[in-house]
Design a protein around this motif. Sequence first.
Motif, short mmCIF file in Angstrom:
data_model
loop_
_atom_site.label_atom_id
_atom_site.label_comp_id
_atom_site.label_asym_id
_atom_site.label_seq_id
_atom_site.Cartn_x
_atom_site.Cartn_y
_atom_site.Cartn_z
N ALA A 1 0.88 -0.91 -0.07
CA ALA A 1 0.51 0.36 0.08
C ALA A 1 1.50 1.56 -0.05
O ALA A 1 0.59 2.40 -1.04
N VAL A 2 1.84 1.20 1.07
CA VAL A 2 2.61 1.85 1.08
C VAL A 2 3.07 2.48 -0.45
O VAL A 2 3.97 3.69 -1.20
N LEU A 3 3.80 1.32 -0.74
CA LEU A 3 4.47 1.67 -2.81
C LEU A 3 3.60 1.82 -3.57
O LEU A 3 3.96 2.95 -4.19
N ALA A 4 2.47 1.43 -3.03
CA ALA A 4 1.50 1.96 -4.31
C ALA A 4 1.68 3.21 -4.02
O ALA A 4 1.40 3.69 -5.47
N GLU A 5 1.25 4.23 -2.99
CA GLU A 5 0.05 5.10 -2.43
C GLU A 5 1.51 6.48 -3.34
O GLU A 5 2.03 7.56 -3.64
N LEU A 6 3.30 6.15 -3.22
CA LEU A 6 4.03 6.87 -3.92
C LEU A 6 4.23 6.55 -4.99
O LEU A 6 5.21 7.04 -5.62
N GLY A 7 3.58 5.68 -6.42
CA GLY A 7 3.92 5.42 -7.28
C GLY A 7 4.78 4.59 -7.37
O GLY A 7 4.64 4.67 -8.05
N GLN B 1 -0.34 -3.12 -12.19
CA GLN B 1 -0.38 -4.62 -12.93
C GLN B 1 0.94 -5.13 -11.76
O GLN B 1 0.68 -6.49 -11.41
N ASP B 2 1.65 -4.93 -10.69
CA ASP B 2 2.58 -4.93 -10.25
C ASP B 2 1.88 -5.46 -9.14
O ASP B 2 2.30 -6.76 -8.59
N ARG B 3 0.87 -4.52 -8.24
CA ARG B 3 0.58 -4.67 -7.15
C ARG B 3 -0.47 -5.98 -7.67
O ARG B 3 -0.30 -6.79 -6.10
N ALA B 4 -1.73 -6.47 -8.69
CA ALA B 4 -1.88 -7.80 -8.69
C ALA B 4 -1.52 -8.78 -8.65
O ALA B 4 -1.64 -10.02 -8.08
N ALA B 5 0.21 -8.31 -9.52
CA ALA B 5 0.80 -10.04 -9.06
C ALA B 5 1.04 -10.58 -8.10
O ALA B 5 1.79 -11.99 -7.44
N LEU B 6 2.05 -9.14 -7.17
CA LEU B 6 2.05 -9.03 -5.95
C LEU B 6 1.55 -9.79 -4.83
O LEU B 6 1.07 -10.30 -3.73
#
Length: 93
Positions: A47-53, A58-63
């Motif tokens: 979530a933090v990495l996603a907030e930071l862009g 696609q990366d998040r769905a895979a992880l």
Amino acid sequence: LVRRPDALVCKAGAEGVHATGLVKSGVGIAVKIADGSRRALKPAVLAVLAELGALSAQDRAALEPEGSGVLRNHADLEVGEVRAAVTLERRRP
């Protein structure tokens, strides 16, 4: 130690601690789960990495595959979920 030299460097520690460095931007994050549990660590870091862009959808769905945060009891009934609730604030020195 997990390393993807073009993008990030990660290190998980004991007691629910995780650190990540974003190579290109020079930004570092550290996450500590208060109760030391590891089950909340992955959703929080993602979530933090996603907030930071730093992660694409696609990366998040895979992880974090669909249903990965579901909690089940001994009868295999869904009883809850582990999910992050993250809002970042930019602080200026």
